[in-house]
Design a protein around this motif. Structure first.
Motif: not given
Length: 336
Positions: A121-126, A156-157, A161-162, A305-306
């Motif tokens: 999704k575009h959110i992950f790209g942002m 995604a966040t 960060v990781l 999940e990661l």
């Protein structure tokens, strides 16, 4: 204050205290490990938090962890405004400013396109683009706070960060070598390091390892990137409002309160009236808020999940980092 209000406040504090205290303990442990072993504090906070993810399940700590991951995070981002002044930005001249704006805009646009191409999704790209282009983990957390709720947003966040913390540590070691290989002057090396390394601490470490002049320039350029948080947050909020991306039907505010706080503190800091002791105290409080918040975010996730995200997000973040370095070197060469 009425007795009923006091009772409600007391009840709310009792509800939130266990989760907040646990997050604070994890943050303190992460800070201790970071100071003694040299790795990014955000990385330690995230990993320690993930090791305690059972605390975020239904129980005494759940409400406090949720509050810390959301509200304490936003306070920390707002307090970042005390790091910069308008005079610092103006003192570098227009070329580094133009370079920083170009790098941030182009990197985020390329990241969104690449994320879509890889099936995200575009959110992950942002998130990944913002973290790479602006200020690492702090930018990822700030953008996550501004974007609407999404089932995949927290995962995604955390992954961002990781990834950005690990890449930033590598960059602190490798980028001074690249600057030497490219025969950059001390000021050009400072612009390069400040414009490409993800986190502030790693920029400072890399810059001053080369020379005091390089360190000073790198820090100022990095703070210019931090200042780009506000316009990027506004654009992200505008896009999500237009797309109605929040499944709950709520539209995020065009300028979130924590972004307003960031701008106000930057303006106050620009007056020169803030004593160094107060400035240092606010910066330290900001750092603690962000570390405590990422500890809580770590507790809210499951390692499996990661692990399930696969190789594509890793390729995306590495690709964004390499793209930023190449673009910065090309712009420096073109502008010299």
């Amino acid at each position: 204050m009425s007795a009923a209000t006091l009772t409600n406040v007391h009840s709310r504090v009792r509800e939130l205290a266990p989760g907040f205290v646990v997050s604070l303990i994890v943050a303190a442990a992460a800070t201790f490990l970071s100071e003694h072993y040299g790795a990014p504090v955000m990385l330690f906070a995230l990993l320690l938090g993930m090791a305690l993810n059972f605390l975020a399940a239904d129980g005494q700590c759940k409400a406090g962890i949720e509050f810390t991951a959301r509200s304490v995070l936003r306070i920390g981002v707002a307090l970042l405004g005390m790091r910069i002044t308008l005079e610092q930005i103006a003192g570098l001249g227009w070329k580094p400013l133009a370079l920083v704006v170009t790098l941030v805009v182009v990197t985020i646009l390329v990241s969104v396109v690449a994320a879509k191409a890889l099936g995200f999704k575009h959110i992950f790209g942002m998130l990944t683009g913002g973290a790479t282009a602006i200020c690492g983990a702090s930018a990822a957390l700030a953008l996550a706070a501004a974007l609407p709720n999404d089932p995949q947003k927290e995962r995604a966040t955390l992954f961002t960060v990781l990834g950005v913390s690990a890449l930033s540590t590598l960059a602190m070691i490798l980028y001074p070598m690249i600057a030497n290989w490219a025969n950059l002057s001390p000021q050009e090396a400072g612009v390069f390091l400040g414009a490409t390394i993800h986190d502030v601490a790693q920029v400072v470490g890399a810059g001053y390892s080369m020379s005091p002049e390089t360190g000073d320039t790198a820090t100022l350029v990095k703070l210019m990137r931090v200042a780009m948080l506000v316009p990027v947050i506004i654009v992200a909020a505008m896009i999500t409002r237009l797309q109605g991306a929040d499944p709950t039907g709520k539209r995020p505010p065009l300028l979130p309160l924590f972004a307003v706080g960031f701008v106000i503190l930057a303006c106050v800091n620009s007056t020169g009236w803030v004593p160094p002791l107060v400035q240092g105290g606010v910066n330290e409080l900001s750092r603690w808020c962000l570390v405590v918040a990422i500890s809580a975010l770590g507790m809210k996730t499951q390692l499996k999940e990661l692990a399930a995200v696969g190789i594509r997000p890793i390729l995306l973040m590495v690709g964004e980092t390499v793209f930023l370095v190449v673009l910065a070197l090309l712009l420096l060469h073109w502008g010299s």
